[in-house]
Motif scaffolding. Structure first.
Motif: not given
Length: 380
Positions: A55, A97, A101-102, A104, A116, A120, A218-219, A224, A227, A231
């Motif tokens: 990220y 991503k 991420i999307d 999530f 996530p 991953c 990424f959090v 949460y 983030v 998004l």
């Protein structure tokens, strides 16, 4: 004349000297994967370190305590220099991503509680990175996960780590048999994290005292909702907090702030009975609350099943197993009933509380040692 090594396997299971065995080590920059790389380098293996940039690098540099950040890339590179093996950084930002991420964000918006880290491992580390390892002509790929790979009568098996407190089997249930054949987990047999840190000190690694990462990478700070709002603008639309009996008890600032089983922070004090989130009605922007006994579940529908048993899942009408429905809970006795469409129904012999769509249901053999796979909990 070449020596015949066919009767002797090296520590990674290959019938050739370590120097002729290439192993790609997935390096997050933390102490676990650093020790794996250093250990294998010291044993004489042809080690290639690979770190994924997952990220935004600029944002990552300022954030400690999460894997694969800018600081961690620097730490991984330093370990490679200290132990004298090549190290590469691969930009997987777009893949991460799209694959992690999307989904999530969308899962949270749909009222689920996603994991996530499993996605991953499944879609990035054990898929794209594993293919990169093959492209580099590696014999195998090693990671710092706390889990054990053992050879059984039918091939490689996945088993829990020796240290139950560090066991990561819940997060690795979707590892396929083909991936397991190529993967190695050199830390799974260690008795404790202290043993890992002792090895890091023995190898003189700069990361020996580095703290463990706690958050999802990424959090930041476990927030949460922040983030997801970033998004998916508008995700935190307000709505009503409603008792299961229909009474409107209050207002909330977005369904994404709540999870199944939550009790604290509901903002509906002054009631005689303790209330818990029992359902998230995303469509109507409602958080449904009720007494604790409403959280108890015995039937868990699962899909996207990965099966690692010796027989096909459909070979039996029922499987007596143990399952975990949360990473922090011990395996509990259950029965799996496979369905013709590839899904399954899991019956818990003792009801569990807070079973939530989006979480994993991981299958173990009856003694809780070997991982037989698992699936994703959904509403059914």
């Amino acid at each position: 004349m070449a020596l015949d090594h066919s009767d002797r396997l090296n520590s990674l299971g290959f019938a050739k000297p370590p120097a002729e065995t290439r192993v790609v080590v997935a390096m997050s920059g933390g102490v676990d994967s650093s020790v794996v790389a250093a250990m294998l380098a010291e044993e004489g293996y042809d080690v290639v370190g690979v770190t994924l940039q997952l990220y935004d690098h600029g944002a990552a540099l300022a954030k400690k305590g999460a894997c694969c950040a800018g600081l961690d890339i620097h730490d991984a590179r330093r370990v490679a220099e200290e132990m004298n093996f090549p190290h590469y950084v691969l930009d997987y930002e777009n893949i991460f991503k799209d694959a992690v991420i999307d989904e999530f964000a969308d899962s949270y918006l749909a009222g689920a509680t996603p994991v996530p880290c499993i996605r991953c491992n499944e879609r990035v580390k054990f898929k794209d990175l594993l293919e990169t390892a093959r492209d580099l002509d590696a014999d195998c790929m090693a990671t710092g996960h706390y889990i054990q790979r053992k050879m059984g009568p039918h091939g490689a098996e996945l088993h829990c780590a020796a240290d139950a407190a560090r066991d990561q089997s819940y997060f690795l249930f979707s590892t396929t048999q083909a991936q397991l054949d190529f993967l190695r987990f050199p830390l799974g047999h260690l008795p404790s994290k202290d043993a890992t840190r002792a090895l890091a000190a023995k190898y003189g690694l700069s990361v020996a005292d580095k703290p463990d990462s706690q958050d999802i990478c990424f959090v930041p700070n476990g927030n949460y909702a922040a983030v997801i709002e970033k998004l998916r603008p508008g995700a935190a639309d307000p709505g009503e907090i409603v008792h299961a009996d229909g009474r409107v008890l209050g207002q909330h600032e977005g369904v994404i702030h709540y999870t199944i089983g939550q009790r604290r922070g509901l903002g509906i004090g002054g009631l005689e009975e303790p209330l818990y989130v029992v359902k998230l009605d995303v469509e109507n922007r409602r958080v449904i609350v009720g007494p604790k006994d409403m959280l108890a579940t015995r039937t868990v529908p699962v899909r996207e099943i990965n099966w690692l048993g010796d027989e096909p899942l459909g070979a039996r009408k029922e499987w007596q197993v143990a399952v975990k429905v949360r990473s922090t809970r011990p395996p509990r006795d259950a029965v799996i009933r496979p369905r013709a469409d590839g899904t399954a129904e899991v019956e818990l012999l003792t009801a569990e509380e807070g079973v939530s769509p989006g979480q994993a249901c991981v299958f173990y053999d009856s003694d809780g040692s070997r991982i037989l796979g698992g699936g994703w909990i959904w509403r059914g």
